[in-house]
Every structure is written in structure tokens, then in C-alpha cells.
Design a protein around this motif. Structure first.
Motif, short mmCIF file in Angstrom:
data_model
loop_
_atom_site.label_atom_id
_atom_site.label_comp_id
_atom_site.label_asym_id
_atom_site.label_seq_id
_atom_site.Cartn_x
_atom_site.Cartn_y
_atom_site.Cartn_z
N LEU A 153 -30.63 37.39 10.60
CA LEU A 153 -30.54 37.43 11.67
C LEU A 153 -29.71 36.54 12.45
O LEU A 153 -30.66 35.45 13.38
N THR A 154 -29.22 36.23 11.55
CA THR A 154 -27.95 34.93 11.81
C THR A 154 -27.59 35.60 13.61
O THR A 154 -26.78 34.62 13.95
N HIS A 155 -27.23 36.31 13.48
CA HIS A 155 -26.12 37.05 14.79
C HIS A 155 -27.45 38.10 15.49
O HIS A 155 -27.94 37.68 15.40
N ASP A 156 -26.62 37.73 16.91
CA ASP A 156 -27.39 38.99 17.68
C ASP A 156 -28.20 40.34 17.02
O ASP A 156 -27.81 40.84 16.30
N PHE A 157 -29.90 40.15 17.52
CA PHE A 157 -30.76 40.88 16.45
C PHE A 157 -32.15 41.60 18.07
O PHE A 157 -32.15 40.44 19.02
N ALA A 158 -32.57 42.50 17.14
CA ALA A 158 -33.29 43.35 18.44
C ALA A 158 -34.75 43.28 17.99
O ALA A 158 -34.66 43.82 16.84
N ALA A 159 -36.17 43.07 18.36
CA ALA A 159 -37.05 43.65 17.39
C ALA A 159 -37.56 44.80 18.52
O ALA A 159 -37.88 44.81 19.88
N ASP A 193 -25.26 47.45 18.13
CA ASP A 193 -25.31 46.93 16.77
C ASP A 193 -25.81 45.97 16.58
O ASP A 193 -25.78 45.03 15.86
N PHE A 194 -26.91 45.84 17.21
CA PHE A 194 -27.97 44.59 16.66
C PHE A 194 -28.62 44.81 15.54
O PHE A 194 -28.85 45.72 15.10
N THR A 197 -25.75 50.43 4.83
CA THR A 197 -26.67 49.47 5.49
C THR A 197 -27.46 48.60 4.51
O THR A 197 -27.81 49.49 4.74
N PRO A 198 -27.27 47.99 4.34
CA PRO A 198 -28.79 46.99 4.66
C PRO A 198 -29.86 46.88 4.85
O PRO A 198 -29.89 47.00 6.20
N VAL A 199 -30.77 46.78 4.15
CA VAL A 199 -32.14 46.99 5.06
C VAL A 199 -33.49 46.06 3.85
O VAL A 199 -33.17 46.31 2.42
N GLY A 200 -33.95 45.19 4.57
CA GLY A 200 -34.76 44.80 4.29
C GLY A 200 -35.84 44.94 3.94
O GLY A 200 -36.56 45.19 5.89
N ILE A 201 -37.15 44.81 3.43
CA ILE A 201 -38.63 44.86 3.76
C ILE A 201 -39.39 44.05 2.72
O ILE A 201 -39.29 43.39 2.12
N VAL A 202 -40.41 42.94 3.95
CA VAL A 202 -40.98 41.56 3.41
C VAL A 202 -42.46 42.44 4.13
O VAL A 202 -42.92 42.77 4.74
N THR A 203 -43.64 42.22 2.54
CA THR A 203 -44.85 43.07 3.14
C THR A 203 -45.70 41.94 2.57
O THR A 203 -45.60 41.19 1.84
N GLY A 204 -46.70 41.79 3.66
CA GLY A 204 -47.60 40.23 3.15
C GLY A 204 -46.35 39.22 3.11
O GLY A 204 -46.82 38.06 2.20
N ALA A 205 -45.40 38.33 4.49
CA ALA A 205 -44.73 37.34 3.92
C ALA A 205 -45.06 36.18 3.88
O ALA A 205 -46.22 35.87 4.55
N VAL A 249 -33.03 46.09 9.46
CA VAL A 249 -32.12 46.64 9.12
C VAL A 249 -31.19 45.99 9.59
O VAL A 249 -30.50 45.61 11.47
N GLY A 250 -29.71 45.82 9.00
CA GLY A 250 -28.88 45.09 8.92
C GLY A 250 -28.11 46.20 10.72
O GLY A 250 -27.77 46.87 10.73
N ASN A 251 -26.48 44.88 10.40
CA ASN A 251 -26.18 45.56 11.51
C ASN A 251 -24.53 46.35 10.51
O ASN A 251 -25.40 45.90 9.43
N SER A 252 -23.53 46.57 11.56
CA SER A 252 -22.20 46.49 10.91
C SER A 252 -21.08 45.97 10.19
O SER A 252 -20.93 45.78 8.88
#
Length: 239
Positions: A117-123, A147-148, A179-187, A215-218
Motif C-alpha cells: 500500500l505504498t502508493h494510492d489505494f482504494a478499499a 490503477d489503484f 498481477t500479484p494478490v496478497g491474502i491475509v487471514t486472521g492478521a 490486489v496490486g496495481n500495474s
């Protein structure tokens, strides 16, 4: 929990919350009086907290993550406004309300993944219990087009088992399948699990209600099992 959250829980008389969350903090609240409700009983919890506070108690209403992000702070203030109960004014019959910052799932999940999340992101939440699905789709499409990095809350449950696949289809219209995707369960909990996958394989991943999906951007890439979204420093400066 934040340090301030611990201070408030120590100082209050009554703790109100979803029963699972109260169980998670039982070692902190110890023998304090608690008022618990089940899932989807948010209005009842808020009303119980307001009634306790109007009765002269110092009351804490707990949420998972941060109370102001898809959580209870907004509902508390909304109900006070609807009931015309003054807050933080010192008026007779009013209440003092403090929204205590917490650690949201997007921050905890991002930290475990690396720096996505170092650059612009949307939730975006995929729960259509309170928001029509058509609106959720529009927001997903707009965020993907712009491209968020997209952080997905409430990705899947037993009753909502198709929305994440549809979200994947929408994002794939604007993003590469790799595109890379990270999934964290029970952080940061005992059942913590971290998974990396490609966007095109998201429909095969194990995802539940305790999961957050990023979900990563480009520009997002994976290095040594870490998810990284560049801010742009390497383009501007010699590194």
C-alpha cells in the motif's frame, strides 16, 4: 490494540461488543461488566452502549480493527444525531464520545505482506448487506481502471460465495492476470495465514470472512515472498 484502546478499556465500567471480539480481549477486560450480541446486531449493541452511557457509566464499545473503518464509530454518531443526543458539547443530557484509533485489517495485512500500500489505494467491501451490489461493481471497476491497489474487505462468507469471483472478473478487465494478490487471514491472531497468488488464480484461493485481499496495481511486484508497490523513488532518484 493501540495504547489508547488499552487505557480506555482499563478505565471504563462496561464493555459492549460482538461476542467474538469480547472473547478475544477477555484477558484485558477481565471481570468488567460486558454486554454482548451476535452477528448483525450492530444497532442493538450501539443502543446498549448509549443507554449505559446515559445511565452514568463510562462505556466502551469495541470493534475489530479500527472503529472508524467499516465498523461501529459511524453508527454510534449517526444514532446520536438521529436521536438528537448532544455529544462533546457539555450540554445537559449529552454524552462525551471518543473514537479511539485502532489497527485496521488493511494495515495489519499490508505489514504482513510487505509494502503493498505504498502508493494510492482504494478499499472496497464486497458485503452487499448494506450497499447494493451494482454500486460495489461500479466502485471496483473505477478503482481497477484508475490503477489503484485495491484492498478488499468482506471478500467471502458461507452465504456470499460468488462476489469475490465476480470482483476478480471486473478487475481482470483492467489488470494483467499475473498481477500479484496478497491474502491475509486472521492478521495478527493465532490463526494467521498469508498467501500470495496471481490475480487470475484468485478464484482458487482459500478466502473467508477473516481474510483481507490486496490486489496490486500495474507496478506491484513480488520479491522474496514480499509484495511491494513502488512509490516512484527509483524513477526520480538514483538508487
Amino acid at each position: 490494540m493501540s495504547g489508547r484502546a488499552c487505557q480506555v478499556l482499563e478505565a471504563c465500567d462496561i464493555v459492549v461488543g460482538y461476542k467474538t471480539y469480547l472473547e478475544l480481549i477477555k484477558d484485558v477486560i477481565k471481570d468488567k461488566q460486558t454486554l454482548a450480541t451476535g452477528m448483525t446486531r450492530e444497532v442493538d449493541r450501539v443502543q446498549a452502549a448509549i443507554d449505559a452511557a446515559l445511565g452514568g457509566h463510562c462505556c466502551a464499545l469495541v470493534s475489530g480493527g479500527d472503529a472508524g473503518i467499516y465498523a461501529m464509530a459511524g453508527l454510534v454518531l449517526e444514532m446520536l444525531a438521529l436521536k438528537k443526543i448532544a455529544c462533546n458539547t457539555g450540554e445537559q443530557g449529552g454524552l462525551w464520545v471518543e473514537v479511539v484509533p485502532g489497527i485496521p485489517a488493511l494495515a495489519a495485512g499490508a505489514a504482513l505482506l510487505g509494502a503493498p500500500l505504498t502508493h494510492d489505494f482504494a478499499a472496497v467491501s464486497l458485503s452487499d448487506l448494506l450497499t447494493p451490489w451494482e454500486i460495489i461493481e461500479k466502485r471496483l471497476d473505477a478503482a481497477a481502471f484508475a490503477d489503484f491497489v485495491i484492498t478488499i474487505y468482506n471478500p467471502k462468507s458461507k452465504k456470499r460465495d460468488w462476489q469475490l469471483n465476480r470482483a476478480m472478473e471486473i478487475i481482470l478487465k483492467h489488470r494483467a492476470g499475473t498481477t500479484p494478490v496478497g491474502i491475509v487471514t486472521g492478521a495478527m491472531r493465532d490463526n494467521q495465514k498469508i498467501v500470495l497468488c496471481a490475480l487470475k488464480d484468485l478464484d482458487k484461493a482459500e478466502v473467508g470472512m477473516q481474510s483481507i485481499v490486496i490486489v496490486g496495481n500495474s507496478s506491484t511486484f513480488i520479491y522474496n515472498e514480499l509484495m511491494i508497490t513502488p512509490r516512484g523513488y527509483s524513477k526520480k532518484y538514483e538508487i
